[in-house]
Design a protein around this motif. Structure first.
Motif, mmCIF file in Angstrom:
data_model
loop_
_atom_site.group_PDB
_atom_site.id
_atom_site.type_symbol
_atom_site.label_atom_id
_atom_site.label_comp_id
_atom_site.label_asym_id
_atom_site.label_seq_id
_atom_site.Cartn_x
_atom_site.Cartn_y
_atom_site.Cartn_z
ATOM 1 N N VAL A 1 9.714 8.268 7.339
ATOM 2 C CA VAL A 1 10.211 7.391 7.512
ATOM 3 C C VAL A 1 12.103 7.564 7.123
ATOM 4 C CG1 VAL A 1 11.637 5.093 6.500
ATOM 5 C CG2 VAL A 1 9.153 5.244 8.608
ATOM 6 N N LEU B 1 16.831 1.503 3.266
ATOM 7 C CA LEU B 1 15.972 0.299 3.675
ATOM 8 C C LEU B 1 16.068 -0.679 2.663
ATOM 9 C CD1 LEU B 1 13.386 3.449 2.981
ATOM 10 C CD2 LEU B 1 13.809 2.364 5.503
ATOM 11 N N LEU C 1 13.363 -3.500 4.440
ATOM 12 C CA LEU C 1 12.030 -2.743 4.167
ATOM 13 C C LEU C 1 12.426 -2.070 2.806
ATOM 14 C CD1 LEU C 1 12.801 -1.395 7.978
ATOM 15 C CD2 LEU C 1 11.561 -3.504 6.676
ATOM 16 N N ASP D 1 7.352 1.228 -0.026
ATOM 17 C CA ASP D 1 6.310 1.216 1.171
ATOM 18 C C ASP D 1 6.988 1.522 2.521
ATOM 19 O OD1 ASP D 1 4.369 -0.225 2.458
ATOM 20 O OD2 ASP D 1 4.847 -2.381 2.714
ATOM 21 N N TYR D 2 8.249 2.339 2.554
ATOM 22 C CA TYR D 2 8.515 2.171 4.250
ATOM 23 C C TYR D 2 8.664 3.370 4.137
ATOM 24 C CZ TYR D 2 7.723 -2.307 6.316
ATOM 25 O OH TYR D 2 7.142 -3.389 6.616
ATOM 26 N N LYS D 3 9.661 4.370 3.346
ATOM 27 C CA LYS D 3 9.841 5.298 3.527
ATOM 28 C C LYS D 3 8.907 6.395 4.084
ATOM 29 C CE LYS D 3 10.504 6.341 -1.866
ATOM 30 N NZ LYS D 3 11.474 6.831 -2.379
ATOM 31 N N ARG E 1 6.299 5.771 5.242
ATOM 32 C CA ARG E 1 5.391 6.062 6.709
ATOM 33 C C ARG E 1 5.990 6.619 7.732
ATOM 34 N NH1 ARG E 1 4.811 -0.744 6.673
ATOM 35 N NH2 ARG E 1 4.035 -1.779 5.310
ATOM 36 N N GLN F 1 3.464 3.719 12.518
ATOM 37 C CA GLN F 1 2.792 2.841 11.610
ATOM 38 C C GLN F 1 3.866 1.542 11.676
ATOM 39 O OE1 GLN F 1 2.335 5.759 8.124
ATOM 40 N NE2 GLN F 1 0.279 5.479 7.751
ATOM 41 N N LEU F 2 4.750 1.464 12.677
ATOM 42 C CA LEU F 2 6.363 0.548 12.535
ATOM 43 C C LEU F 2 5.812 0.091 13.570
ATOM 44 C CD1 LEU F 2 8.634 3.513 11.577
ATOM 45 C CD2 LEU F 2 7.656 1.391 9.808
ATOM 46 N N GLN G 1 10.401 -3.076 13.519
ATOM 47 C CA GLN G 1 11.112 -2.039 12.036
ATOM 48 C C GLN G 1 11.472 -0.748 12.899
ATOM 49 O OE1 GLN G 1 6.517 -2.010 9.996
ATOM 50 N NE2 GLN G 1 7.770 -3.737 9.487
#
Length: 258
Positions: free
Chosen positions: A98, A124, A129, A133-135, A137, A141-142, A146
């Protein structure tokens, strides 16, 4: 009288493919900082109009100006790097995280790594988000919602003056779509210097998001005004008919639950 500067201007723009005319003669202005939705049925010319702005399509005749500069006189790569672009298919690179997806244009522009990292975290957070947690991914995985949020912030990453949206929420389920609409409207309110142009065929979406709605039909502008003006003033037959479909849907919904 408004003292806003003009951000986007079409001057007698025509677009044809051989003998098929898509846009016969289009002229309009979008002020800097506006959120304009372009509403119309299939084949109305709304997506063609959007793609002319960043030269994904070239006009057959006429002139298109961004901040007073003719787009044809500008280097194509430099032009597109100052315009964010969000599409329905999102187009995230599956082999990149991400953070890497968001950082693509800032890296091309030579931003320093610490500045890029801070921008990724900022964006984010903007779409709720959690960066921690998300960067890291990957797109697989979204969820769909998202991933579309990442598509939006990637378009904002290099701080462009203009962001174009080509029916970005069309493939999203109704509840997620409503949440994305609310977030996008909030984002624009927090970035009042950004000019957003959003193509949709959804009347409710067009009127909820925009401060001005452009209604197109067969390559022509039937109406171009604020949502309030469109709903309270007498309109051309096509616009009136289009707006009546919303009333019809509401009546059908009431009948269903009667």
């Amino acid at each position: 009288m408004s003292n806003k500067q003009v951000g986007i201007e079409f001057k007698q723009v025509q677009k044809s493919y051989e003998d098929k005319v898509i846009l016969p003669n289009l002229s309009f202005q979008i002020n800097r900082g506006d959120f304009v939705t372009i509403l119309g049925t299939s084949g109305s010319g709304k997506t063609t109009t959007l793609k002319l702005i960043n030269r994904l399509i070239e006009p057959s005749k006429g002139q298109i100006l961004l901040n007073g500069q003719d787009t044809k006189a500008q280097d194509l790569t430099k032009l597109r790097r100052q315009i964010g672009y969000v599409v329905q298919s999102i187009g995230l690179f599956p082999h990149m995280t991400v953070a890497q997806n968001i950082a693509i244009v800032p890296e091309l522009l030579g931003w320093q790594p610490d500045k890029i990292a801070a921008r990724v975290d900022e964006l984010l957070t903007l779409v709720q988000l959690d960066p921690s947690d998300y960067k890291k991914r990957y797109p697989r995985q979204l969820s769909g919602g998202q991933a579309q949020r990442i598509g939006v912030v990637r378009a904002l990453a290099a701080n462009p003056d203009f962001v174009l949206f080509d029916e970005p929420f069309g493939a999203i389920d109704a509840l997620t779509r409503l949440e994305l609409q609310k977030q996008l409207k909030q984002i624009h309110q927090q970035m009042p210097d950004k000019t957003f142009v959003f193509v949709t065929h959804d009347i409710a979406e067009a009127f909820f998001l925009a401060n001005k709605v452009m209604i197109m039909n067969e390559g022509r502008i039937e109406a171009y005004a604020s949502p309030k003006e469109l709903l309270t003033k007498e309109q051309a037959p096509f616009v009136k008919q289009l707006l009546e479909t919303v009333t019809l849907e509401q009546e059908m919904w009431r009948d269903l639950h009667a």
